[in-house]
Motif scaffolding. Structure first.
Motif, PDB file in Angstrom:
ATOM      1  N   ARG A 170       3.801   3.818  -1.526  1.00  0.00           N
ATOM      2  CA  ARG A 170       4.099   4.165  -2.912  1.00  0.00           C
ATOM      3  C   ARG A 170       5.395   3.496  -3.354  1.00  0.00           C
ATOM      4  N   GLY A 204      13.203   4.228  -7.185  1.00  0.00           N
ATOM      5  CA  GLY A 204      13.053   5.007  -5.962  1.00  0.00           C
ATOM      6  C   GLY A 204      12.884   6.495  -6.217  1.00  0.00           C
ATOM      7  N   LYS A 234      10.192   4.828 -11.371  1.00  0.00           N
ATOM      8  CA  LYS A 234       9.594   4.656 -10.047  1.00  0.00           C
ATOM      9  C   LYS A 234      10.318   3.566  -9.268  1.00  0.00           C
ATOM     10  N   TYR A 279       8.000   4.300  -5.006  1.00  0.00           N
ATOM     11  CA  TYR A 279       9.324   4.875  -4.799  1.00  0.00           C
ATOM     12  C   TYR A 279       9.730   4.826  -3.329  1.00  0.00           C
ATOM     13  N   ASP A 280       8.734   4.894  -2.433  1.00  0.00           N
ATOM     14  CA  ASP A 280       9.054   4.744  -1.017  1.00  0.00           C
ATOM     15  C   ASP A 280       9.555   3.335  -0.729  1.00  0.00           C
ATOM     16  N   GLY A 301       0.803  -1.224   0.000  1.00  0.00           N
ATOM     17  CA  GLY A 301       0.000   0.000   0.000  1.00  0.00           C
ATOM     18  C   GLY A 301       0.830   1.265   0.000  1.00  0.00           C
TER      19      GLY A 301
END
Ligand SMILES: Nc1ncnc2c1ncn2[C@@H]1O[C@H](COP(=O)(O)OP(=O)(O)OP(=O)(O)O)[C@@H](O)[C@H]1O
Ligand SMILES: [Mg+2]
Lengths: 236, 534
Positions: A74, B414, B411, A76-77, A72
């Motif tokens: 994102r 990161g 993406k 890139y996180d 859940g």
């Protein structure tokens, strides 16, 4: 959960559009080990990797990295928590030079400089190609670059999708050697159609069929079990 | 040599098309040579027409480059691009002619923005408060009603000294005329009527904070799961500090309103023009952030909807501009460095030009306008190079080039692609606004400014290749040159063998010819000149 587990995928379900692609996949990867994800074409291996990364977010189940639930969040996180991704078909950036293809993977300035030595020792070819545009590389060279790109930042986990696809036997050897060296420092989830490659690299396996994880265990046991191999992996 | 030949084979159609274009260009140039004139003067028309083409091309390029980068990266065809070009022109005009109005308007705008900067703070607070789902869906509506009441009551009362479209004396047309005569007539500043300034300012600030809370509530009630991410350490403090800075800026501008606008009125028109460019770009970029993050982001994967949506935004912006500045056309004066007409003018050399700041320069016997033909062209080239360096030499540019091909992989590395989208969208739209203000002194201000430019830009991109940066430049150049050559031939006529009278293409033919060229090029090269075959 045992504290030597780096990643635990717990019964995830994933939709792509309206299609229910993953219908219960569980994978557990111990720290510092290579786990191989096996299964026929279209079984859902790539989708599993994308679900872990949040590129195809699961709608049910948990993805737990180092004890923290990450589903859940994102993409890139999630990537920034220390996950490197080597996608199917390489996804090298054509308009970027080899050097830029590595540079773009930096999470903080100087990442590449620190890893340059390691990368060039694993893939000496890249050193001489460094200035070329990505579009000029051969398939094998692109594959090496894709793996090298995942090594630039410090990653705890590497998700590698079919690294041997379309490579000549010599290059497969080189790629296997590189992955072996990598696993000394990092944990690897390896999708591999080539069973010989997978069985030589990975300690354990998970088999996926039609969106379900159906079997898992030690690689040595699977290698000695032609019936299972025939049932789940060979052409039906 | 071998690679040259094989490259020729591979791109045969491209090279042939290029050759044909060059031949057409050469014929066009030859026809403009004045056989009866002496020496260099024979090429007078050629030079003027080419310079005008370059300048037209520059303006088209300023708009097309942003549009094509946005499309390449996000697959968003931003049909509002032309409207923002127009907004840039009108906002720039207002800074140059009525700086006091801009200063007046900045206070309420800053106050309105400030409330939204607190959204991350409200987000965290709302997460901590447990309320029933029904209630959490209800209260944002109540917040919305309250916000509209407060702002709807107070904003119209905010005193902005501007103009009145309905009465000629104080219409934009008349202000523009006065400014072109070098006159400044500052109207009497307006004051708050019927309410105290404290209530007015405080109320608007409160309204904007309420708006921020409302938006947070709507977003939170739509979120499917509680799976949010923890805020970055320090992010909350940063948004609080941003809020204070922007709100304070608004208040300070209110307090020092008169000295600031008086100062701006004393500025030389060249300095004011530079301020106008900055304000126009900032307005365009701000609108870009607003449009991208509120309208496009939620639906940007449905390309058809985005297309319809941006077309709608285009229409709305045009109507808003019409209601603020009125429908009648008016002009914008040129900055003083490009407006000299006194001693030493028209300039005979570039040295003179710099010394006397002439509005025109004589080249080969013809008069070339410094601003329209020379300044705009140089600026176009500067932007061309600057954006190229941004794309090739910076990390942002690298991410954009990668994202154009595969934003999912970016993406996975990161990188917050969504933020990059917002940045690129606002930069691209900001460039369009810059094109508007730069073009305004030469084109004048009309509410159809954006539409004709949008067409020219789309044609230029179709010719050059929709997502190629060199393509955008080449397409803009070709369209600019073509238009100016046709206009010139409209004046002097084309001699056709065996026909008595010279054929004079009429001005309405210009857009038709441009589109015709596009059709021909697309027939032979469907990807445009520099487009990539997929
Ligand atoms: N965008 C999509 N739309 C619809 N179905 C999709 C999409 N992407 C993947 N699928 C389906 O999801 C299933 C799993 O795909 P996935 O790519 O995960 O398989 P895989 O195990 O990696 O196969 P391979 O070994 O061929 O790479 C397939 O049946 C595929 O057809
Ligand atoms: Mg796959």
């Amino acid at each position: 959960m045992e504290n030597n587990t780096l990643l635990k995928v717990n019964d995830i379900h994933t939709f792509i559009g309206q299609f229910h692609i993953l219908q219960g996949v569980s994978v557990e990867i111990p720290k510092g080990k290579i786990v191989s994800l096996l299964g026929r074409n279209g079984a859902g291996k790539t989708t599993t990797l994308k679900s872990i990364l949040g590129l195809a977010p699961p709608t049910q189940g948990q993805v737990i990295l180092d004890g923290e639930e990450i589903q859940g969040r994102r993409s890139y996180d999630i990537a920034n928590m220390g996950i490197g991704f080597v996608p199917e078909h390489r996804a090298i950036f054509r308009d970027l030079s080899v050097h830029e293809n590595l540079l773009i993977a930096e999470r903080k300035k100087g990442d590449l400089e620190k890893k340059e030595e390691l990368i060039f020792s694993l893939f000496p070819d890249l050193k001489r190609l460094i200035k070329l545009p990505g579009t000029n590389l051969s398939g094998g060279q692109q594959q090496m670059l894709a793996v090298a790109r995942a090594l630039v930042p410090d990653n705890k986990l590497l998700l590698i999708d079919e690294p041997s696809e379309g490579l000549a036997p010599v290059l497969i050897e080189q790629m296997m050697e590189a992955i072996r060296q990598l696993s000394a420092e990092s944990t690897v989830l390896l999708v591999e159609q080539n069973f010989i490659v997978a069985s030589q690299l990975a300690e354990s396996y998970v088999i996926i069929e039609e969106g379900h994880s159906v079997k898992s265990g030690k690689m040595v046991d699977l290698a000695a079990d032609p019936e299972t191999i025939h049932r789940y992996l060979e052409a039906a | 040599m071998n690679t040259l030949i094989s490259s020729f084979r591979r791109n045969r159609t491209f090279w042939i098309t290029l050759l044909v274009l060059i031949i057409i260009f050469a014929l066009g140039v030859r026809g403009l040579v004045d056989q009866e004139a002496e020496g260099g003067e024979r090429y007078k028309n050629v030079v003027i027409t080419i310079l005008r083409g370059l300048s037209t091309g520059s303006i088209i390029f300023l708009v097309a480059s942003g549009f094509s980068i946005i499309f390449g990266l996000m697959s968003v065809l931003n049909m509002a691009h032309g409207a923002i070009f127009m907004v840039g022109a009108y906002v720039g005009w207002t800074v140059a002619v009525r700086p006091d109005t801009v200063v007046d308007a900045t206070t309420p705008i800053a106050l309105l923005i400030s409330g939204f900067l607190l959204v991350p703070v409200w987000d965290q607070i709302i997460k901590k408060i447990k309320i029933s789902p029904a209630l959490s869906r209800l209260w944002p509506w109540l917040g919305l009603i309250l916000t509209l009441l407060v702002l709807g009551f107070l904003l119209p009362k905010y005193p902005i000294t501007s103009w009145d479209v309905g009465s000629y004396e104080i219409s934009p047309v008349n202000f523009a005329f006065a400014a072109s005569q070098g006159q400044v007539n500052v109207p009497e500043p307006e004051q708050f009527q019927g309410i105290s300034p404290l209530i007015g300012l405080g109320g608007i600030l409160l309204g904007s904070i309420l708006a921020g809370i409302t938006v947070t509530g709507f977003v939170a009630s739509r979120r499917p799961t509680t799976a949010g991410r923890a805020p970055q350490p320090g992010a909350l403090r940063k948004s609080l500090i941003n809020f204070i800075i922007v709100a304070l800026l608004g208040l300070l501008l209110y307090i020092f309103n008169t000295p600031i606008s008086n100062f701006l009125y004393t500025l030389d028109s060249t300095w004011l023009f530079i301020v106008a460019i900055l304000v126009a770009v900032a307005t365009g970029a701000g609108l870009g952030i607003l449009i991208e993050s509120t309208l496009i982001r939620p639906i940007y994967e449905s390309h058809m909807y985005v297309l319809m949506l941006t077309l709608g935004v285009n229409a709305i912006i045009i109507e808003v501009v019409r209601s603020i500045w009125g429908a009648p056309e008016f002009t914008m004066h040129r900055p003083s460095v490009f407006a000299g007409t006194g001693e030493g003018c028209p300039a005979e050399s570039f040295g003179d030009l710099l010394q006397y700041k002439c509005s025109t320069i004589r080249i080969l016997g013809g008069r070339v306008r410094t601003y329209n033909e020379i300044f705009i062209t140089i600026l176009g080239i500067v932007v061309l190079i600057a954006v190229w360096l941004l794309l090739q030499r910076t990390r942002l540019g690298m991410i954009v080039r990668a994202g154009v091909q595969d934003s999912e992989m970016v993406k996975a590395l990161g990188i917050n692609v969504q933020r990059i989208f917002t940045i690129v969208f606002s930069l691209g739209v900001g460039l369009a606004a810059m094109g508007g203000v730069i073009g305004a002194p030469s084109t004048g201000l009309t509410t159809t400014l954006g539409d004709s430019l949008l067409i020219n830009m789309l044609v230029a991109l179709a010719i050059g290749g929709l997502t190629s940066y060199p393509g955008a430049a080449a397409g803009a150049l070709i369209v600019g040159l073509l238009q100016q050559f046709i206009i010139k031939y409209g004046q002097i006529g084309i001699n056709i063998p065996f026909v008595e009278e010279a054929f004079k293409p009429s001005p309405p033919l210009v857009p038709a010819m441009t589109v015709l060229l596009m059709v021909v090029i697309l027939l032979v090269l469907p990807q445009g000149l520099f487009g990539r075959k997929e």
